[in-house]
Write an enzyme that holds these catalytic residues in place. Structure first.
Site, PDB file in Angstrom:
ATOM      1  CB  SER A  18      67.971 -88.024   5.480  1.00  0.00           C
ATOM      2  OG  SER A  18      67.282 -87.367   4.417  1.00  0.00           O
ATOM      3  CD  GLU A 180      53.434 -72.348  10.000  1.00  0.00           C
ATOM      4  OE1 GLU A 180      53.737 -72.449  11.215  1.00  0.00           O
ATOM      5  OE2 GLU A 180      53.825 -73.166   9.142  1.00  0.00           O
ATOM      6  CB  ALA A 329      59.516 -81.796  14.093  1.00  0.00           C
TER       7      ALA A 329
END
Length: 489
Positions: A18, A180, A329
């Site tokens: 998912s 990050e 992504a």
């Protein structure tokens, strides 16, 4: 054992995972004349690029992890099943999943495998107990607890050496996630927690960014990598390159230098963001089809993202190995949409050999470093050059892009509000932690190991009973080992 089968005669498309690849593939098939079943081991779609903001208290986990079932509830041809897929039968065209003790077998006509990747410890899986990765919500919540818990323990300590160990935070891996996270830990200790304790000064916390590579953010090139490193150092982050982690325990880690020498860093709170390993389902595809895997276990798919001899089986996202397609992504989104479009084209009469090869469109790369600071690299259309920038405008671009790809208007609005307060006041609203968040994953892992050990003992005892002499290959040796384990317990 259950076997959910669509009642219609339409082709059945099964999607495993998912994440970006799986969800975007399912949505692309919304108006297609097919039945879609999405199987995932979690109930949510995770916006993984913002996990570090959950770990450092900027946003809530629900804002980056909407329920998949809710996201797809208006898509009438889609069914969502929860389960961990552990078996793929290419010849029989079925997948087998497990939810607790319930086994489910799901047949398929078309399969889109988007099961993603896990953290890789390069053969040192025991490191995971002391340095969680950054791949799941569980990881982020556990890490948030470990970071804040370290400050709480330091507040109670009168031992300078113990305090130093507790207030030393080590991030392994100088890629986007590591950069990050290191930047946000430094900002949180320097701004958010400043003045909140009475016996310690959080601004004295030590943040170390480690990597075996010789540069920060290698995919971004030397110019942006150096800019990012300079900004991190200005925040107080210690950057240690050409430093390979060779051992790790509860209280610290051992680092091997480029010259072969080793040294130890005392640190209780550590996080691992140094590598990825594709889902083990790729190995099953390799065993059944002969498709080749790369070193990270990713499937070397064909030009149409399928595997040899199986034009109905697509592999997308972090599981696919395609030259020029990074594990980001956009790669997963475009791969998922390509697979869905190929299935829709086949419904209109196109044959697999008529498919156009998958073509990845590079929309650029971004990484935040701190408040008002990021690096951005965007290809210039029609050339081989890339536009590079860093600083405030790159940071605004990062915020805008991530807002666009967040699923759900309410999640975007809540995230925007949290960002406003976090970046304008330095306050963070998501600093609550629980003991379960910190220790549950480790406890579950230990319980699973104990269960496997018990099963092995029972099987060994059973083998010994079948061989009264105890001389067989599973006799004295296995039974003796089981007895030693029982005695140790």
């Amino acid at each position: 054992m259950s076997s959910p089968t669509p009642t219609s005669a339409r082709p059945h498309v099964v999607i495993i995972g998912s994440g970006f690849g799986g969800l975007f593939a399912a949505q692309r098939l919304a108006k297609a004349d097919v039945d879609v079943t999405l199987i995932a081991k979690t109930t949510h779609h995770l916006f993984q690029p913002m996990l570090y903001q959950v770990a450092t208290g900027i946003v809530a986990e629900g804002e980056i992890a909407p329920a998949t079932r809710v996201v797809l509830r208006k898509q009438k041809n889609a069914t969502v099943l929860m389960g961990d897929v552990f078996g793929i039968d290419l010849a029989g065209k079925k997948v087998t999943s497990r939810l607790l003790e319930r086994i489910t077998v799901t047949p398929f006509d078309k399969l889109i495998l988007a099961a993603g990747a896990d953290q890789s410890y390069f053969g040192n899986d025991h490191f995971a107990e002391y340095a969680p990765g950054m791949k799941t919500i569980d990881h982020a919540l556990e890490l948030r607890g470990r970071i804040l818990g370290a400050f709480e323990q330091a507040e109670l300590s009168d031992d300078p050496e113990e305090r130093a160990r507790l207030l030393t935070f080590v991030v392994v891996g100088a890629g986007p996630t590591g950069v990050e996270l290191a930047g946000q830990i430094a900002e949180m200790s320097d701004k958010t927690l400043k003045g909140a304790f009475r016996n310690i000064d959080p601004t004295e916390a030590r943040v170390i960014l480690l990597d075996a590579a010789p540069a920060v953010l290698p995919p971004f090139g030397p110019k942006l990598g150096q800019k990012a490193a300079a900004r991190l150092e200005k925040l107080g982050v210690e950057i240690q390159l050409n430093a390979m982690v060779v051992d790790l325990d509860y209280d610290g880690l051992v680092v091997k230098e480029k010259d072969g020498s080793t040294r130890r860093i005392e640190s209780q709170c550590k996080v691992w963001s140094a590598g990825v390993q594709a889902s083990p389902l790729g190995k099953q595809l390799s065993e059944q089809s002969g498709v080749e895997l790369d070193r990270a276990g990713r499937v070397k798919v064909g030009p149409d993202l399928t595997i040899p001899g199986n034009p109905d089986v697509f592999v997308v996202g972090d599981m696919m190995a395609v030259d020029g397609v990074p594990g980001v992504a956009q790669g997963a989104i475009q791969g998922g949409r390509y697979a869905a479009d190929a299935i829709k084209a086949e419904l209109k009469g196109q044959t697999p050999d008529q498919r156009k090869p998958f073509s990845y469109y590079d929309k650029g790369s971004m990484a935040t470093i701190s408040r008002f600071s990021a690096v951005m690299q965007v290809p210039i259309p029609g050339t081989k050059k890339k536009f590079e920038t860093e600083g405030y405008f790159a940071w605004l671009g990062w915020l805008a892009l991530h807002l666009v790809y967040l699923v759900g208007f309410r999640n975007r609005l809540n995230t925007l509000v949290n960002w406003f307060f976090a970046f304008s006041t330095r306050g963070r609203t998501q600093l609550a932690v629980t003991e379960q968040q910190v220790y549950a994953r480790t406890a579950i892992g230990q319980l699973s190991e104990l269960e496997r050990k018990t099963i092995a003992e029972v099987e060994a005892d059973s083998a010994g009973a079948d061989d009264p002499t105890g001389s067989g290959p599973d006799g004295a040796g296995a039974k003796g080992a089981a007895s030693k384990d029982a005695a140790a317990g």
